[in-house]
Motif scaffolding. Sequence first.
Motif, PDB file in Angstrom:
ATOM      1  N   TRP A   1     -12.979  -1.766   2.478  1.00  0.00           N
ATOM      2  CA  TRP A   1     -14.396  -1.475   2.241  1.00  0.00           C
ATOM      3  C   TRP A   1     -15.297  -2.623   2.705  1.00  0.00           C
ATOM      4  O   TRP A   1     -16.455  -2.717   2.338  1.00  0.00           O
ATOM      5  CB  TRP A   1     -14.657  -1.133   0.778  1.00  0.00           C
ATOM      6  CG  TRP A   1     -14.041  -2.082  -0.194  1.00  0.00           C
ATOM      7  CD1 TRP A   1     -14.609  -3.219  -0.724  1.00  0.00           C
ATOM      8  CD2 TRP A   1     -12.742  -1.987  -0.764  1.00  0.00           C
ATOM      9  NE1 TRP A   1     -13.737  -3.841  -1.575  1.00  0.00           N
ATOM     10  CE2 TRP A   1     -12.572  -3.105  -1.626  1.00  0.00           C
ATOM     11  CE3 TRP A   1     -11.699  -1.079  -0.650  1.00  0.00           C
ATOM     12  CZ2 TRP A   1     -11.407  -3.329  -2.359  1.00  0.00           C
ATOM     13  CZ3 TRP A   1     -10.538  -1.325  -1.389  1.00  0.00           C
ATOM     14  CH2 TRP A   1     -10.411  -2.421  -2.222  1.00  0.00           C
ATOM     15  N   GLU A   2     -14.727  -3.530   3.538  1.00  0.00           N
ATOM     16  CA  GLU A   2     -15.440  -4.609   4.226  1.00  0.00           C
ATOM     17  C   GLU A   2     -16.038  -5.656   3.290  1.00  0.00           C
ATOM     18  O   GLU A   2     -17.120  -6.188   3.524  1.00  0.00           O
ATOM     19  CB  GLU A   2     -16.509  -4.035   5.155  1.00  0.00           C
ATOM     20  CG  GLU A   2     -15.924  -3.147   6.237  1.00  0.00           C
ATOM     21  CD  GLU A   2     -16.975  -2.546   7.148  1.00  0.00           C
ATOM     22  OE1 GLU A   2     -18.174  -2.809   6.951  1.00  0.00           O
ATOM     23  OE2 GLU A   2     -16.581  -1.815   8.060  1.00  0.00           O
ATOM     24  N   MET A   3     -15.317  -5.952   2.218  1.00  0.00           N
ATOM     25  CA  MET A   3     -15.683  -7.030   1.315  1.00  0.00           C
ATOM     26  C   MET A   3     -14.465  -7.935   1.183  1.00  0.00           C
ATOM     27  O   MET A   3     -13.331  -7.463   1.170  1.00  0.00           O
ATOM     28  CB  MET A   3     -16.115  -6.486  -0.039  1.00  0.00           C
ATOM     29  CG  MET A   3     -17.379  -5.631   0.049  1.00  0.00           C
ATOM     30  SD  MET A   3     -17.720  -4.707  -1.452  1.00  0.00           S
ATOM     31  CE  MET A   3     -18.488  -5.958  -2.441  1.00  0.00           C
TER      32      MET A   3
ATOM     33  N   THR B   1     -15.573 -11.353  -5.546  1.00  0.00           N
ATOM     34  CA  THR B   1     -15.799 -10.695  -4.265  1.00  0.00           C
ATOM     35  C   THR B   1     -17.133 -11.061  -3.646  1.00  0.00           C
ATOM     36  O   THR B   1     -18.003 -11.628  -4.313  1.00  0.00           O
ATOM     37  CB  THR B   1     -15.689  -9.168  -4.448  1.00  0.00           C
ATOM     38  OG1 THR B   1     -15.725  -8.535  -3.186  1.00  0.00           O
ATOM     39  CG2 THR B   1     -16.807  -8.621  -5.306  1.00  0.00           C
ATOM     40  N   THR B   2     -17.280 -10.710  -2.386  1.00  0.00           N
ATOM     41  CA  THR B   2     -18.552 -10.870  -1.683  1.00  0.00           C
ATOM     42  C   THR B   2     -19.427  -9.657  -1.961  1.00  0.00           C
ATOM     43  O   THR B   2     -18.941  -8.611  -2.386  1.00  0.00           O
ATOM     44  CB  THR B   2     -18.332 -10.965  -0.165  1.00  0.00           C
ATOM     45  OG1 THR B   2     -17.626  -9.796   0.270  1.00  0.00           O
ATOM     46  CG2 THR B   2     -17.556 -12.192   0.227  1.00  0.00           C
ATOM     47  N   ARG B   3     -20.679  -9.810  -1.667  1.00  0.00           N
ATOM     48  CA  ARG B   3     -21.587  -8.659  -1.741  1.00  0.00           C
ATOM     49  C   ARG B   3     -21.478  -7.896  -0.430  1.00  0.00           C
ATOM     50  O   ARG B   3     -21.194  -8.465   0.607  1.00  0.00           O
ATOM     51  CB  ARG B   3     -23.028  -9.122  -1.951  1.00  0.00           C
ATOM     52  CG  ARG B   3     -23.209  -9.833  -3.267  1.00  0.00           C
ATOM     53  CD  ARG B   3     -24.660 -10.207  -3.486  1.00  0.00           C
ATOM     54  NE  ARG B   3     -24.801 -11.018  -4.661  1.00  0.00           N
ATOM     55  CZ  ARG B   3     -24.838 -10.562  -5.914  1.00  0.00           C
ATOM     56  NH1 ARG B   3     -24.726  -9.277  -6.133  1.00  0.00           N
ATOM     57  NH2 ARG B   3     -24.966 -11.368  -6.919  1.00  0.00           N
ATOM     58  N   ARG B   4     -21.715  -6.615  -0.474  1.00  0.00           N
ATOM     59  CA  ARG B   4     -21.698  -5.812   0.743  1.00  0.00           C
ATOM     60  C   ARG B   4     -22.932  -6.173   1.569  1.00  0.00           C
ATOM     61  O   ARG B   4     -24.033  -6.250   1.047  1.00  0.00           O
ATOM     62  CB  ARG B   4     -21.721  -4.327   0.405  1.00  0.00           C
ATOM     63  CG  ARG B   4     -21.441  -3.455   1.607  1.00  0.00           C
ATOM     64  CD  ARG B   4     -21.331  -2.007   1.202  1.00  0.00           C
ATOM     65  NE  ARG B   4     -20.229  -1.789   0.273  1.00  0.00           N
ATOM     66  CZ  ARG B   4     -19.057  -1.304   0.625  1.00  0.00           C
ATOM     67  NH1 ARG B   4     -18.828  -0.965   1.872  1.00  0.00           N
ATOM     68  NH2 ARG B   4     -18.115  -1.126  -0.256  1.00  0.00           N
TER      69      ARG B   4
END
Length: 80
Positions: A58-60, A76-79
Amino acid sequence: MTSDQVLSSDHYFNSRANLRKGTGVEPVIFADDIYESYAQMKEYYSDEIESELKMQLWEMIDFHVIDPDGYYIRITTRRV
């Protein structure tokens, strides 16, 4: 007296005494700098790291730690 000791003997949590409190729960923490967050966790709490940095489908980018109560925490990173 711990918080568990104030519960009645038939309380729901007492019936799950053999399970860690965090079972089935995954809190998510969004980090502004995932690499710095990971480096700090690696330096101070390396035994708690459950999974290494990874780019998810989901690209995070995230990693997981387990706290003393058994909570499986995703950092996690933010989208974008």
